[in-house]
Design a protein around this motif. Structure first.
Motif, mmCIF file in Angstrom:
data_model
loop_
_atom_site.group_PDB
_atom_site.id
_atom_site.type_symbol
_atom_site.label_atom_id
_atom_site.label_comp_id
_atom_site.label_asym_id
_atom_site.label_seq_id
_atom_site.Cartn_x
_atom_site.Cartn_y
_atom_site.Cartn_z
ATOM 1 N N ASP A 189 -3.575 -9.949 -1.557
ATOM 2 C CA ASP A 189 -4.182 -8.619 -1.497
ATOM 3 C C ASP A 189 -5.695 -8.772 -1.356
ATOM 4 N N THR A 240 4.977 -7.154 3.902
ATOM 5 C CA THR A 240 3.812 -6.583 3.226
ATOM 6 C C THR A 240 2.637 -6.560 4.203
ATOM 7 N N TYR A 242 -0.991 0.654 -3.094
ATOM 8 C CA TYR A 242 0.064 0.270 -2.139
ATOM 9 C C TYR A 242 1.172 1.324 -2.115
ATOM 10 N N LYS A 297 -1.834 -1.465 3.450
ATOM 11 C CA LYS A 297 -1.325 -1.452 2.065
ATOM 12 C C LYS A 297 0.051 -0.779 1.962
ATOM 13 N N HIS A 324 -1.145 -5.952 4.268
ATOM 14 C CA HIS A 324 -2.276 -5.822 3.346
ATOM 15 C C HIS A 324 -3.383 -4.927 3.904
ATOM 16 N N LEU A 363 1.598 -9.897 -2.795
ATOM 17 C CA LEU A 363 0.697 -8.932 -3.435
ATOM 18 C C LEU A 363 -0.312 -9.648 -4.335
#
Ligand SMILES: [Zn+2]
Length: 178
Positions: free
Chosen positions: A106, A67, A50, A72, A69, A102
């Motif tokens: 993820d 965030t 990330y 990343k 995913h 996360l």
């Protein structure tokens, strides 16, 4: 608010993950988890693929941090990051919320949820990350017999967050889950 439909997770499921992390770091019995130390020193090692970007406030509209995913990338408003470093409870909650995304989301298939769409809270990425953050900042097993005011002072959280977390802890205990 942007939300995604993800795999179902109960409060108990999320608590289990938070408690594994806390035990691993030796902070299971501490009322204040060192969010910023964890964010800066540990998170990049656990999630090396990330990128963490601190961006100008106007780059993120309507959110404090985000965030992604797929690419990343975690973007955090620079003002949020600086306030969190200074111990601002609201901004620490935001960082803890992204830590939740996360650990929980993820590599997981996430379906974009239209704002008009109704689905259960336990399938909401946002609800899950919020509960993860609350549990990270206010461990249920530690705060369950405290008052809202005590929780707010001991855990450095606002009274609104303390109230919600205390209600969750009590209802979980009533269901025999704590
Ligand atoms: Zn979120």
């Amino acid at each position: 608010m942007i939300d995604y439909i993800v795999k179902s997770r109960s409060m108990k499921d999320i608590r289990k993950i938070v408690n594994i992390i806390k035990k691993h770091c030796g902070f299971y019995d501490c009322l204040q988890f060192p969010i910023m130390f964890f964010w800066e020193q540990i998170i990049p090692k656990i999630f090396p693929d990330y990128r963490f970007l601190y961006v100008e406030d106007d780059e993120l509209e309507g959110v404090e941090a985000y965030t992604d995913h797929n690419s990343k990338i975690v973007k955090v408003k620079i003002s949020v990051y600086l306030k969190a470093l200074n111990g601002s409870s609201r901004d620490l909650f935001t960082i803890a919320h992204e830590i939740g995304h996360l650990f929980l989301h993820d590599g997981e298939a996430m379906i974009f949820a239209r704002t008009s769409e109704r689905f259960p809270a336990y399938k909401s990425a946002e609800w899950q990350a919020n509960y993860f953050a609350a549990e990270m900042l206010m461990g249920s097993h530690l705060i369950i017999d405290m008052s809202i005011n005590e929780i707010s002072n001991a855990c450095n959280v606002c009274e609104k967050s303390a109230k919600i977390q205390l209600e969750h802890a009590i209802s979980e205990r009533e269901k025999g889950r704590v």
